[in-house]
Design a protein around this motif. Structure first.
Motif, PDB file in Angstrom:
ATOM      1  N   ASP A  56     -11.457  -7.180 -14.791  1.00  0.00           N
ATOM      2  CA  ASP A  56     -11.536  -5.899 -14.108  1.00  0.00           C
ATOM      3  C   ASP A  56     -11.783  -4.755 -15.086  1.00  0.00           C
ATOM      4  N   ASP A  85      -2.434 -14.786  -4.999  1.00  0.00           N
ATOM      5  CA  ASP A  85      -3.506 -14.667  -4.014  1.00  0.00           C
ATOM      6  C   ASP A  85      -3.259 -15.484  -2.746  1.00  0.00           C
ATOM      7  N   ARG A 120       0.830  -1.196   0.000  1.00  0.00           N
ATOM      8  CA  ARG A 120       0.000   0.000   0.000  1.00  0.00           C
ATOM      9  C   ARG A 120       0.872   1.257   0.000  1.00  0.00           C
ATOM     10  N   HIS A 145      -0.056 -10.235  -8.758  1.00  0.00           N
ATOM     11  CA  HIS A 145      -0.051 -10.586  -7.333  1.00  0.00           C
ATOM     12  C   HIS A 145      -0.524 -12.026  -7.154  1.00  0.00           C
ATOM     13  N   PRO A 185      -0.318  -9.091   1.545  1.00  0.00           N
ATOM     14  CA  PRO A 185      -1.578  -9.759   1.275  1.00  0.00           C
ATOM     15  C   PRO A 185      -2.174  -9.364  -0.076  1.00  0.00           C
ATOM     16  N   TYR A 186      -2.826 -10.325  -0.685  1.00  0.00           N
ATOM     17  CA  TYR A 186      -3.491 -10.091  -1.964  1.00  0.00           C
ATOM     18  C   TYR A 186      -4.478  -8.935  -1.860  1.00  0.00           C
ATOM     19  N   SER A 187      -5.160  -8.822  -0.743  1.00  0.00           N
ATOM     20  CA  SER A 187      -6.130  -7.740  -0.559  1.00  0.00           C
ATOM     21  C   SER A 187      -5.468  -6.373  -0.604  1.00  0.00           C
ATOM     22  N   THR A 188      -4.228  -6.304  -0.183  1.00  0.00           N
ATOM     23  CA  THR A 188      -3.493  -5.038  -0.252  1.00  0.00           C
ATOM     24  C   THR A 188      -3.249  -4.642  -1.705  1.00  0.00           C
ATOM     25  N   THR A 240      -4.003 -12.032 -11.536  1.00  0.00           N
ATOM     26  CA  THR A 240      -3.995 -12.822 -10.306  1.00  0.00           C
ATOM     27  C   THR A 240      -3.296 -14.152 -10.565  1.00  0.00           C
ATOM     28  N   ARG A 246      -5.003  -5.522  -4.257  1.00  0.00           N
ATOM     29  CA  ARG A 246      -6.278  -5.128  -4.844  1.00  0.00           C
ATOM     30  C   ARG A 246      -6.677  -3.713  -4.411  1.00  0.00           C
ATOM     31  N   ALA A 247      -6.374  -3.374  -3.157  1.00  0.00           N
ATOM     32  CA  ALA A 247      -6.731  -2.036  -2.669  1.00  0.00           C
ATOM     33  C   ALA A 247      -5.940  -0.956  -3.394  1.00  0.00           C
TER      34      ALA A 247
END
Length: 303
Positions: free
Chosen positions: A298, A221, A203, A219, A227-230, A246, A232-233
């Motif tokens: 996306d 997953d 981030r 990235h 983290p993958y969520s990071t 992904t 994506r954010a």
């Protein structure tokens, strides 16, 4: 200075051994690596840049070398191939080094790009005074190195003179280096930056801004480090055209090694991205392969 030159010379020699074990290739998705049509032999130079006395930036540069297409690595200080070649500035991660990514950077060079990779003073492996807090200073370091290499295009007698497309640059990096690459696209960045490849990036502590620059995110997953969520954010915050590849079930970086699952997809997608953003190759952008997969569902940049 003599000691520093000796160290750089030894480093370059080690790099030649490291990259001479393979023929430059571009990998096919999901299958064996294949010889790239028209690929170049790869040369390597070691350059000594700095941004102030306390920020030395020894830099590896891999580039298309003269020789038979598809031949083995040409080696240190080899003659540059005919033509002008766009620039890729690659940033290593925390406790890493440019040479740790030689299997990726040399393949980009074989595809027709000059790949510039500085070693950052306080985040490289075995750095004196190591601190991850220095990441915020690295985007300026990276751009200073881009400017330094760009000047060689006009330097009489330099091997790069007349061979660099200095108007077109893509930033790339892995992990902490991905943060660096992304952070180069803050408000006020040069219009010369056409895009960024963000591999397992963290981030950012900044806002994207300035001239539009297309971004490719990669990235795993199952990444336990970032983290993958990071990822994506960060992707969600990009205001420009963007794509996200992904890597299902993969971690923080095993896919950057030849023979490992995901390596072929990463190399094909990143090379196609570079050909699109730096060479204007619309076929690379829109071919029915991994790049189309990378840019969807996306956002479809083709069709």
């Amino acid at each position: 200075m003599g000691g520093r030159r000796s160290v750089l010379a030894l480093l370059a020699l080690l790099l030649i051994f490291a990259i001479s074990a393979f023929v430059p290739v571009v990998s096919s998705p999901g299958g064996a690596a294949v010889q790239a049509s028209g690929s170049y032999p790869v040369g390597v130079r070691v350059l000594a840049f700095s941004r102030g006395a306390d920020r030395p930036l020894p830099t590896m540069v891999w580039y298309p070398a003269a020789g038979r297409p598809g031949s083995v690595v040409a080696g240190r200080d080899a003659e540059v191939a005919d033509g002008r070649f766009p620039l890729v500035i690659f940033s290593h991660g925390l406790q890493s080094r440019p040479e740790d990514h030689v299997q990726m950077t040399t393949r980009w060079a074989a595809a027709g790009f000059v790949v510039i990779a500085p070693a950052y003073p306080h985040t490289k492996k075995n750095a004196p005074g190591y601190t991850r807090d220095d990441l915020v200073n690295q985007p300026a370091d990276a751009w200073a190195v881009v400017q330094g290499v760009s000047r060689l295009d006009r330097a009489p007698g330099d091997p790069f003179a007349g061979h660099l497309d200095t108007a077109d640059v893509v930033a790339a990096g892995h992990s902490g280096g991905a943060y660096t690459a992304a952070a180069m696209l803050q408000r006020g960045h040069s219009a010369r930056l056409k895009g960024a490849i963000v591999i397992a990036g963290a981030r950012p502590r900044f806002e994207f801004g300035g001239p539009p620059a297309t971004m490719l995110f990669i990235h795993g997953d199952a990444d336990p480090t970032v983290p993958y969520s990071t990822g994506r954010a960060v992707y969600a915050r990009v205001p420009w055209d963007k794509g996200f590849l992904t890597l299902h079930g993969l971690n923080h970086g095993s896919y950057l090694s030849p023979g490992q699952r995901g390596f072929n997809e990463v190399m094909t997608s990143t090379t196609d991205f570079l050909r699109w953003r730096l060479d204007g190759d619309k076929q690379a952008r829109c071919s029915p392969g991994p790049l189309r997969t990378a840019f969807g569902p996306d956002q479809q940049l083709c069709g």
